[in-house]
Design an enzyme around this catalytic site. Structure first.
Site, PDB file in Angstrom:
ATOM      1  N   LYS A 295       0.832  -1.210   0.000  1.00  0.00           N
ATOM      2  CA  LYS A 295       0.000   0.000   0.000  1.00  0.00           C
ATOM      3  C   LYS A 295       0.861   1.253   0.000  1.00  0.00           C
ATOM      4  O   LYS A 295       0.525   2.249  -0.646  1.00  0.00           O
ATOM      5  CB  LYS A 295      -0.940   0.026   1.213  1.00  0.00           C
ATOM      6  CG  LYS A 295      -2.025  -1.018   1.154  1.00  0.00           C
ATOM      7  CD  LYS A 295      -3.014  -0.720   0.033  1.00  0.00           C
ATOM      8  CE  LYS A 295      -4.011  -1.866  -0.070  1.00  0.00           C
ATOM      9  NZ  LYS A 295      -4.868  -1.803  -1.232  1.00  0.00           N
TER      10      LYS A 295
ATOM     11  N   LYS B  14      -2.034 -11.450  -8.750  1.00  0.00           N
ATOM     12  CA  LYS B  14      -3.318 -12.090  -8.469  1.00  0.00           C
ATOM     13  C   LYS B  14      -4.489 -11.284  -9.034  1.00  0.00           C
ATOM     14  O   LYS B  14      -4.361 -10.087  -9.292  1.00  0.00           O
ATOM     15  CB  LYS B  14      -3.491 -12.240  -6.953  1.00  0.00           C
ATOM     16  CG  LYS B  14      -3.646 -10.920  -6.224  1.00  0.00           C
ATOM     17  CD  LYS B  14      -4.241 -11.100  -4.839  1.00  0.00           C
ATOM     18  CE  LYS B  14      -4.450  -9.742  -4.200  1.00  0.00           C
ATOM     19  NZ  LYS B  14      -5.224  -9.723  -2.994  1.00  0.00           N
TER      20      LYS B  14
ATOM     21  N   LYS C  21      -9.599  -6.723  -6.923  1.00  0.00           N
ATOM     22  CA  LYS C  21     -10.606  -5.705  -7.252  1.00  0.00           C
ATOM     23  C   LYS C  21      -9.953  -4.415  -7.690  1.00  0.00           C
ATOM     24  O   LYS C  21     -10.379  -3.781  -8.634  1.00  0.00           O
ATOM     25  CB  LYS C  21     -11.458  -5.429  -6.023  1.00  0.00           C
ATOM     26  CG  LYS C  21     -12.446  -6.518  -5.757  1.00  0.00           C
ATOM     27  CD  LYS C  21     -13.168  -6.286  -4.462  1.00  0.00           C
ATOM     28  CE  LYS C  21     -13.935  -7.541  -4.111  1.00  0.00           C
ATOM     29  NZ  LYS C  21     -14.052  -7.720  -2.674  1.00  0.00           N
TER      30      LYS C  21
HETATM   31  P1  TYM Z   1     -10.967  -9.707  -0.171  1.00  0.00           P
HETATM   32  O1  TYM Z   1     -12.268  -8.995  -0.222  1.00  0.00           O
HETATM   33  O2  TYM Z   1      -9.823  -9.140  -0.937  1.00  0.00           O
HETATM   34  O3  TYM Z   1     -11.144 -11.207  -0.635  1.00  0.00           O
HETATM   35  C1  TYM Z   1     -12.129 -12.055  -0.091  1.00  0.00           C
HETATM   36  C2  TYM Z   1     -11.672 -13.497  -0.144  1.00  0.00           C
HETATM   37  O4  TYM Z   1     -11.286 -13.863  -1.460  1.00  0.00           O
HETATM   38  C3  TYM Z   1      -9.958 -14.357  -1.456  1.00  0.00           C
HETATM   39  N1  TYM Z   1      -9.268 -13.870  -2.668  1.00  0.00           N
HETATM   40  C4  TYM Z   1      -8.505 -14.652  -3.460  1.00  0.00           C
HETATM   41  N2  TYM Z   1      -8.188 -15.953  -3.382  1.00  0.00           N
HETATM   42  C5  TYM Z   1      -7.397 -16.457  -4.343  1.00  0.00           C
HETATM   43  N3  TYM Z   1      -6.935 -15.742  -5.400  1.00  0.00           N
HETATM   44  C6  TYM Z   1      -7.217 -14.430  -5.523  1.00  0.00           C
HETATM   45  N4  TYM Z   1      -6.781 -13.745  -6.582  1.00  0.00           N
HETATM   46  C7  TYM Z   1      -8.034 -13.815  -4.515  1.00  0.00           C
HETATM   47  N5  TYM Z   1      -8.512 -12.570  -4.319  1.00  0.00           N
HETATM   48  C8  TYM Z   1      -9.259 -12.622  -3.183  1.00  0.00           C
HETATM   49  C9  TYM Z   1      -9.316 -13.772  -0.212  1.00  0.00           C
HETATM   50  O5  TYM Z   1      -8.252 -14.585   0.237  1.00  0.00           O
HETATM   51  C10 TYM Z   1     -10.457 -13.748   0.762  1.00  0.00           C
HETATM   52  O6  TYM Z   1     -10.599 -14.993   1.395  1.00  0.00           O
HETATM   53  N6  TYM Z   1      -9.185  -8.407   4.254  1.00  0.00           N
HETATM   54  C11 TYM Z   1     -10.075  -9.318   3.593  1.00  0.00           C
HETATM   55  C12 TYM Z   1     -11.499  -9.249   4.108  1.00  0.00           C
HETATM   56  C13 TYM Z   1     -11.592  -9.562   5.539  1.00  0.00           C
HETATM   57  C14 TYM Z   1     -11.496 -10.858   6.120  1.00  0.00           C
HETATM   58  C15 TYM Z   1     -11.662 -10.654   7.521  1.00  0.00           C
HETATM   59  C16 TYM Z   1     -11.297 -12.144   5.603  1.00  0.00           C
HETATM   60  C17 TYM Z   1     -11.795  -8.668   6.531  1.00  0.00           C
HETATM   61  N7  TYM Z   1     -11.827  -9.324   7.730  1.00  0.00           N
HETATM   62  C18 TYM Z   1     -11.613 -11.723   8.402  1.00  0.00           C
HETATM   63  C19 TYM Z   1     -11.263 -13.207   6.495  1.00  0.00           C
HETATM   64  C20 TYM Z   1     -11.410 -12.997   7.881  1.00  0.00           C
HETATM   65  C21 TYM Z   1     -10.096  -8.956   2.137  1.00  0.00           C
HETATM   66  O7  TYM Z   1      -9.812  -7.847   1.771  1.00  0.00           O
HETATM   67  O8  TYM Z   1     -10.536  -9.958   1.341  1.00  0.00           O
END
Ligand code: TYM
Length: 329
Positions: A111, A194, A197
């Protein structure tokens, strides 16, 4: 029975990375676990969404989550900001989180590089808020993709540190839920890294057929294999990875063999990949549109989910306050 918690940020639509990294296992998971699924809208504030967009994003992700098969009767599906106990636990955990270790996390370092004009404290303590999300339900399993591995490790660290400081075994150590497989990293279409979003390199579950075709046809490739059995370059390996996720084994073997004997035409591979993604996402997309139009269902679901989540969260917070030594007069 295990307690499972899964979160997703409310910024933007669900993409194939979210689906294959975490969401695809939800249906199976909720059959024999105590599941909490939530939409992380506090986390989305690190990038200042416009107030008029915030609620719509949450609603979109809620519809998309439900369309992927979450059953609100079996699981608690809720919005993070509806559970005011989370920020309190976040505050308490912040007291035991060290600035040095937070500064060293890969996501924070990324970031600093990608948004140097907005390195806010929310970004620094992002893993602490994540730990609060998890620990507030004393979750022991968290389905995540490879990208969240380090954040989950931090959550374990904070849980262990709390237990050590207060000589208790109150918090379980949350482990990745991966059904015995390696954590998945779904690649993007831009050749490297990866699917994400913010990266704008993704295919969303809500994308229509024409959009998917356009995106896939524009995916980065190289000039083609020149020697038999050569190792594919990253952009090509990424296309094979996507193919493996959405196509039959026969199809992905077919193209991999063509690559090996240097007869592959990337145009054909992309056409096939696009059609297989469309086949895969079309029923989910239909469901999303249907659910998103049903405001009453969404309202009820979010309200019931928040009640379930608050019941579990307030119990934990009460315990934690007692353990720390707070007492009411
Ligand atoms: P986020 O919104 O980026 O992603 C949500 C879930 O999708 C998985 N993910 C991926 N897995 C494999 N390949 C990818 N390219 C990929 N992009 C996203 C992420 O591993 C995740 O499981 N910080 C977290 C949200 C969050 C969270 C939590 C998750 C907040 N509190 C507590 C678990 C537990 C996030 O930004 O995920």
């Amino acid at each position: 029975m295990e307690t499972v918690l899964s979160g997703i940020r409310s910024t933007g639509n669900l993409h194939l990375g979210n689906y294959f990294g975490a969401v695809r296992n939800f249906v199976k998971m909720q059959e024999n676990n105590h599941c909490f699924f939530f939409i992380a809208d506090y986390h989305s504030l690190t990038t200042y969404p416009a107030p008029e967009d915030l609620h719509n994003s949450v609603r979109t992700v809620l519809s998309e989550y439900l369309a992927c098969g979450i059953d609100p009767e079996k699981s608690a599906i809720f919005v993070q900001s509806d559970v005011r106990e989370i920020p309190e636990l976040y505050l308490l955990l912040n007291m035991n989180a060290y600035v040095g270790e937070l500064e060293r996390t890969t996501s924070f370092k990324d970031k600093i590089r990608t948004q140097p004009d907005n390195v806010n404290a929310g970004l620094l303590t992002y893993p602490v808020l994540m730990a609060a999300d998890i620990l507030i339900h004393k979750a022991n399993k968290v389905p995540v993709g490879k990208d969240q591995e380090q954040n989950l490790e931090m959550a374990r660290k904070f849980a262990k540190r709390f237990n050590f400081m207060y000589k208790t075994e109150y918090f379980p150590e949350p482990m990745p839920y991966n059904f015995g497989e390696e954590l998945v990293k779904v690649p993007g279409l831009d050749g490297t890294g990866k699917m994400g979003k913010t990266a704008g390199n993704g295919i969303y579950l809500i994308d229509d057929a024409a959009t998917i075709r356009k995106k896939v046809m524009r995916a980065v490739t190289d000039s083609g294999p020149t020697v038999e059995n050569q190792t594919p370059t990253e952009p090509i390996q990424n296309l094979f990875t996507l193919l493996k996720l959405v196509s039959s084994t026969d199809t992905s073997d077919f193209f991999e063999n063509q690559y090996k004997n240097c007869s592959i035409r990337y145009g054909d591979l992309k056409k096939q990949l696009a059609e297989d993604i469309i086949l895969f996402t079309a029923p989910i997309r239909e469901k999303i549109l249907e659910i998103n139009a049903d405001k009453e269902y969404l309202r009820k679901t979010a309200r019931v989910g928040a009640e379930k989540a608050r019941e579990s969260a307030s119990k934990t917070l009460e315990d934690v306050r007692r353990i720390i030594g707070f007492k009411t007069f």
